[in-house]
Design a protein around this motif. Structure first.
Motif, PDB file in Angstrom:
ATOM      1  N   GLN A 130      13.356 -78.541  -3.645  1.00  0.00           N
ATOM      2  CA  GLN A 130      14.179 -77.676  -4.676  1.00  0.00           C
ATOM      3  C   GLN A 130      13.894 -76.593  -5.187  1.00  0.00           C
ATOM      4  N   GLY A 180      14.302 -74.698  -8.981  1.00  0.00           N
ATOM      5  CA  GLY A 180      14.177 -75.494  -9.298  1.00  0.00           C
ATOM      6  C   GLY A 180      13.552 -76.640 -10.618  1.00  0.00           C
ATOM      7  N   GLU A 228      21.022 -74.735 -11.262  1.00  0.00           N
ATOM      8  CA  GLU A 228      20.586 -74.357 -12.751  1.00  0.00           C
ATOM      9  C   GLU A 228      21.318 -73.331 -13.340  1.00  0.00           C
ATOM     10  N   ASN A 250      19.770 -78.673 -10.625  1.00  0.00           N
ATOM     11  CA  ASN A 250      18.600 -77.578 -10.196  1.00  0.00           C
ATOM     12  C   ASN A 250      18.371 -77.284  -8.337  1.00  0.00           C
TER      13      ASN A 250
END
Ligand SMILES: *Cc1c(COP(=O)(O)O)cnc(C)c1O
Length: 440
Positions: free
Chosen positions: A214, A217, A151, A136
């Motif tokens: 994140q 993400g 990702e 992520n």
């Protein structure tokens, strides 16, 4: 006639939804040619801090243009670059004493990866060739940056041409696989990356992470304790820690830099986005004296860091970055933001907390994210083909708010100059759009 191909877009969507052509912008508002206005609820992709067409920033740029716009940055330097280095050294962790310029976030990431690898080559630890990053995680979309991306959406199509790096499972506090909640968390999830680092320690140059949040993400917020553990272990194993503060930096998480929440000092820090208040492309990589010294020699040899870009150290970008840091210093920004984002949080909690498809609401600093799920109990997402988030984004535009979704996550990340009545309008537009999409 050349047609423009837009970023992060399936162009087919624009056959149905024409691109919105913006005429001008002021403060938190964008204005189109049809007479509509939109509150910029995402700071024009996380870059804008002090509003559009900010008079102080505008003046800094016109003053700079009048004297120097750009000069070669090899063999030459200029006042604004030096001033920027001085102002940054007042706010970044004090072990970071060297700064390298670039223009975009992705190239700052590339530079940090290259420098870390090259450092180990220079000091004779030649087996270190790998980077570790988190699932992520997002660090940009050039080849090197993609190789440390966690990702699949951005990465998978290029998987066969990317350097093979290691992606570790990441903390996921909403769907914790160890069964903890945010309240009971003991960062047991750290054991995942711990195992990877312990068993590959001699092959790894660096771990790269977005500290605490994140962003791309899905605005996943993880505890500072995780970062503390990561710093301790990487130091112990002689592995670099690269903090990608490109999105978290410049006050977004409530501190100047997210690493301050954990009191952690990285070996490399990448900055961009807010560094120019969203005006111009500029990025920097900060590193330590120890790294710098490993490149120091009598001649240009393989030991030197020869990376360069045409616009390195651009004077106009530097001038607006200098002004940005002066605004932080002189206008007590971090303190003033607190009251605003607390108000934003309380409105979001009021409006969204009871809704039947709101799985989690997450906040840190001037970021609030609402994750929408099909089933609150099981946390099961909606089928992505229903495009719930995208439809809310479309509805919000009709209501005068730019709230670009990330999948089924709606987030609020406005410029810091937003006023309480504008926060109210933004949250109200999001709420109405949610009801429109999910109750129809
Ligand atoms: C945006 C972003 C980048 C890439 O920056 P660009 O200027 O888009 O190349 C890298 N890392 C993080 C965390 C980002 O949010």
């Amino acid at each position: 006639m050349i047609q423009i191909w837009h970023p992060c877009t399936q162009m087919k969507d624009h056959e149905k939804y024409p691109l919105i052509k913006i005429k001008n912008a002021k403060g938190v508002y964008l204005y189109d040619f049809e007479g509509n206005s939109y509150i910029d609820g995402i700071s024009s992709w996380w870059v804008n801090l002090f509003g559009h067409s900010n008079e102080r920033l505008n003046r800094a740029i016109s003053n700079q243009i009048a004297s120097l716009e750009q000069v070669i940055f090899a063999g030459f330097t200029h006042e604004r670059a030096l001033e920027l280095a001085k102002l940054l050294s007042e706010v970044v962790p004090d072990n970071l004493s060297r700064m390298f310029f670039a223009e975009i976030g992705s190239s700052a990431v590339e530079i940090s990866l290259k420098m870390s690898f090259h450092y180990f080559q220079n000091i004779g630890q030649r087996k270190r060739k790998k980077f570790v990053s988190l699932k992520n995680g997002y660090h940009g979309e050039t080849i090197g940056a993609l190789s440390v991306s966690g990702e699949d959406l951005y990465k998978k199509a290029y998987k066969n041409i990317l350097p093979k790096n290691i992606v570790s499972p990441s903390p996921d506090c909403y769907r914790c696989k160890f069964g903890y909640s945010r309240e009971t968390c003991n960062t047991e999830c750290f054991s995942d990356i711990e195992k990877i680092l312990m068993s590959n320690s001699e092959k790894i140059c660096a771990v790269i992470v977005e500290p605490l949040v994140q962003f791309a993400g899905g605005f996943k917020i993880y505890p500072a304790e995780y970062l503390v553990k990561l710093r301790n272990l990487t130091s112990e194993l002689g592995i670099h820690l690269i903090l990608d503060e490109i999105a978290t930096g410049f006050g977004r998480t409530g501190k100047m830099f997210a690493c301050e929440w954990a009191n952690v000092k990285p070996d490399f820090m990448c900055l961009s986005k807010g560094i120019t208040s969203g005006y111009l492309p500029l990025s920097v990589v900060l590193t330590t004296e120890e790294v710098y010294k490993a490149f120091y020699d009598d001649y240009i040899t393989l030991k030197a860091f020869l990376h360069s870009h045409s616009y390195n150290g651009n004077a106009i970008s530097s001038a607006v970055a200098v002004e940005t840091l002066k605004i932080f210093k002189e206008e007590n920004v971090l303190e003033k933001n607190k009251e605003k984002y607390k108000y934003m949080r309380s409105l979001i909690e009021d409006k969204f907390c009871e809704l039947s498809h709101v799985g989690e609401i997450r906040h840190i600093g001037f970021i609030s994210a609402v994750e929408i799920v099909e089933n609150k109990k099981t946390k099961k997402p909606f089928n992505w083909k229903r495009r719930i988030g995208f439809n809310i984004y479309r509805e919000a535009l009709k209501r005068g708010a730019l709230l670009r979704n990330l999948g089924d996550i709606i987030y609020f990340l406005p410029p810091y100059i937003i006023e309480p009545h504008q926060i109210e309008a933004l949250v109200e537009a999001a709420h109405q759009s949610y009801l429109e999409v999910l109750n129809r």
